[in-house]
Design a protein around this motif. Structure first.
Motif, PDB file in Angstrom:
ATOM      1  N   TYR A 188      14.992 -14.313 -34.564  1.00 39.94           N
ATOM      2  CA  TYR A 188      16.038 -13.335 -34.840  1.00 39.94           C
ATOM      3  C   TYR A 188      15.443 -11.936 -34.996  1.00 39.94           C
ATOM      4  O   TYR A 188      14.361 -11.769 -35.548  1.00 39.94           O
ATOM      5  CB  TYR A 188      16.777 -13.694 -36.135  1.00 39.94           C
ATOM      6  CG  TYR A 188      17.680 -14.889 -36.004  1.00 39.94           C
ATOM      7  CD1 TYR A 188      18.961 -14.772 -35.464  1.00 39.94           C
ATOM      8  CD2 TYR A 188      17.262 -16.153 -36.425  1.00 39.94           C
ATOM      9  CE1 TYR A 188      19.790 -15.873 -35.345  1.00 39.94           C
ATOM     10  CE2 TYR A 188      18.087 -17.255 -36.305  1.00 39.94           C
ATOM     11  CZ  TYR A 188      19.342 -17.113 -35.765  1.00 39.94           C
ATOM     12  OH  TYR A 188      20.159 -18.201 -35.638  1.00 39.94           O
ATOM     13  N   ASP A 189      16.172 -10.951 -34.499  1.00 38.99           N
ATOM     14  CA  ASP A 189      15.761  -9.555 -34.643  1.00 38.99           C
ATOM     15  C   ASP A 189      16.753  -8.830 -35.545  1.00 38.99           C
ATOM     16  O   ASP A 189      17.777  -8.318 -35.084  1.00 38.99           O
ATOM     17  CB  ASP A 189      15.696  -8.871 -33.281  1.00 38.99           C
ATOM     18  CG  ASP A 189      15.179  -7.435 -33.394  1.00 38.99           C
ATOM     19  OD1 ASP A 189      14.909  -6.984 -34.527  1.00 38.99           O
ATOM     20  OD2 ASP A 189      15.058  -6.760 -32.361  1.00 38.99           O
ATOM     21  N   PRO A 190      16.485  -8.759 -36.845  1.00 42.67           N
ATOM     22  CA  PRO A 190      17.413  -8.117 -37.778  1.00 42.67           C
ATOM     23  C   PRO A 190      17.495  -6.611 -37.592  1.00 42.67           C
ATOM     24  O   PRO A 190      18.381  -5.967 -38.139  1.00 42.67           O
ATOM     25  CB  PRO A 190      16.829  -8.473 -39.149  1.00 42.67           C
ATOM     26  CG  PRO A 190      15.363  -8.633 -38.889  1.00 42.67           C
ATOM     27  CD  PRO A 190      15.259  -9.234 -37.514  1.00 42.67           C
ATOM     28  N   TYR A 191      16.576  -6.033 -36.817  1.00 39.88           N
ATOM     29  CA  TYR A 191      16.608  -4.601 -36.576  1.00 39.88           C
ATOM     30  C   TYR A 191      17.675  -4.227 -35.543  1.00 39.88           C
ATOM     31  O   TYR A 191      18.051  -3.072 -35.411  1.00 39.88           O
ATOM     32  CB  TYR A 191      15.233  -4.104 -36.109  1.00 39.88           C
ATOM     33  CG  TYR A 191      14.151  -4.357 -37.134  1.00 39.88           C
ATOM     34  CD1 TYR A 191      13.982  -3.508 -38.226  1.00 39.88           C
ATOM     35  CD2 TYR A 191      13.316  -5.468 -37.029  1.00 39.88           C
ATOM     36  CE1 TYR A 191      13.006  -3.746 -39.178  1.00 39.88           C
ATOM     37  CE2 TYR A 191      12.338  -5.715 -37.981  1.00 39.88           C
ATOM     38  CZ  TYR A 191      12.193  -4.859 -39.055  1.00 39.88           C
ATOM     39  OH  TYR A 191      11.229  -5.105 -39.999  1.00 39.88           O
ATOM     40  N   ARG A 192      18.158  -5.233 -34.805  1.00 39.68           N
ATOM     41  CA  ARG A 192      19.221  -4.995 -33.819  1.00 39.68           C
ATOM     42  C   ARG A 192      20.576  -5.487 -34.294  1.00 39.68           C
ATOM     43  O   ARG A 192      21.608  -5.018 -33.828  1.00 39.68           O
ATOM     44  CB  ARG A 192      18.872  -5.699 -32.495  1.00 39.68           C
ATOM     45  CG  ARG A 192      17.850  -4.965 -31.662  1.00 39.68           C
ATOM     46  CD  ARG A 192      17.720  -5.615 -30.303  1.00 39.68           C
ATOM     47  NE  ARG A 192      17.016  -6.889 -30.375  1.00 39.68           N
ATOM     48  CZ  ARG A 192      17.254  -7.924 -29.574  1.00 39.68           C
ATOM     49  NH1 ARG A 192      18.196  -7.856 -28.666  1.00 39.68           N
ATOM     50  NH2 ARG A 192      16.550  -9.030 -29.693  1.00 39.68           N
TER      51      ARG A 192
END
Length: 223
Positions: free
Chosen positions: A116-120
């Motif tokens: 998962y990419d929480p920055y996106r």
């Protein structure tokens, strides 16, 4: 703590594991209970739980692909803080995978994972379990040696509804730190095999795989 393999939905530990998955992951990421029957009975799919005081406090699913010399980490769940569950699972998983590769007369090249990419994406629900916070998990996986494959990634929803799930990176952890790229055809072939169980593929996913097949290599970038 015990590292215990599950091979049947009739195993009482599987019910506990599935309940833990539903507590932690978004609904579209959790395969329905009865649909686990065949995967658990598949000898190539390895599902292990961390059992502490008769409770499932963590779990991981992964598989090894002979010939390609690679593995895929389907998921890792840490259900409680303060028990070093992540390290316990990672160490036992790698020990098991190296043994499986050796049994096939091979040496493990590396392991894929979706991260998962929480920055996106602004918000993910992970059941309030702090070790499963996507920022924490991303950094831990970076420490383990995972690197981001350099292409825009989507995957088919496990609901098999034809929806494309975004907000993740497809990553690879080479066993040799000096590896900086992987063959694009390997990535494409792997994704086609991995998601062959889902009949309803989104067009975005099909386009992504087709583009990979036109490349020679995919670079590994910092996570």
């Amino acid at each position: 703590m015990q590292y215990t393999r599950i091979t049947s939905i009739e195993d009482p530990l599987f019910r506990k594991m599935h309940d833990l998955m539903k507590e932690v992951f978004p609904p579209e990421e959790v395969l329905e209970f009865s649909l686990w029957k065949e995967p658990l009975e598949d000898p190539s799919i390895r599902v292990f739980v961390a059992v502490h005081e008769d409770e499932v406090v963590g779990c991981t699913e992964y598989r090894y692909y002979p010939g390609w010399k690679i593995a895929m980490t389907d998921f890792t769940i840490i259900g409680k803080p303060g028990l070093s569950i992540g390290r316990f699972l990672a160490q036992n998983r790698m020990k098991d995978l190296r043994a499986v590769a050796e049994a096939n007369g091979e040496e493990l090249f590396g392991m894929f994972a979706e991260i998962y990419d929480p920055y996106r994406v602004a918000h993910y629900e992970f059941g309030g379990v702090k070790p499963m916070d996507p920022y924490v998990r991303r950094e831990v996986l970076s420490h383990l040696g995972y690197k981001r494959l350099d292409f825009p990634y989507v995957h088919p929803s496990w609901n098999n509804d034809g929806e494309a799930v975004s907000g993740l990176d497809f990553c690879f952890m080479p066993t040799n730190d000096e590896v900086t790229e992987v063959p694009a055809q390997l990535v494409a072939d792997f994704l086609k095999k991995y998601y062959s169980v889902l009949s309803n593929k989104p067009q975005e996913w099909l386009d992504m795989v087709a583009k990979l097949e036109q490349q020679q290599t995919v670079s590994l970038l910092p996570l």
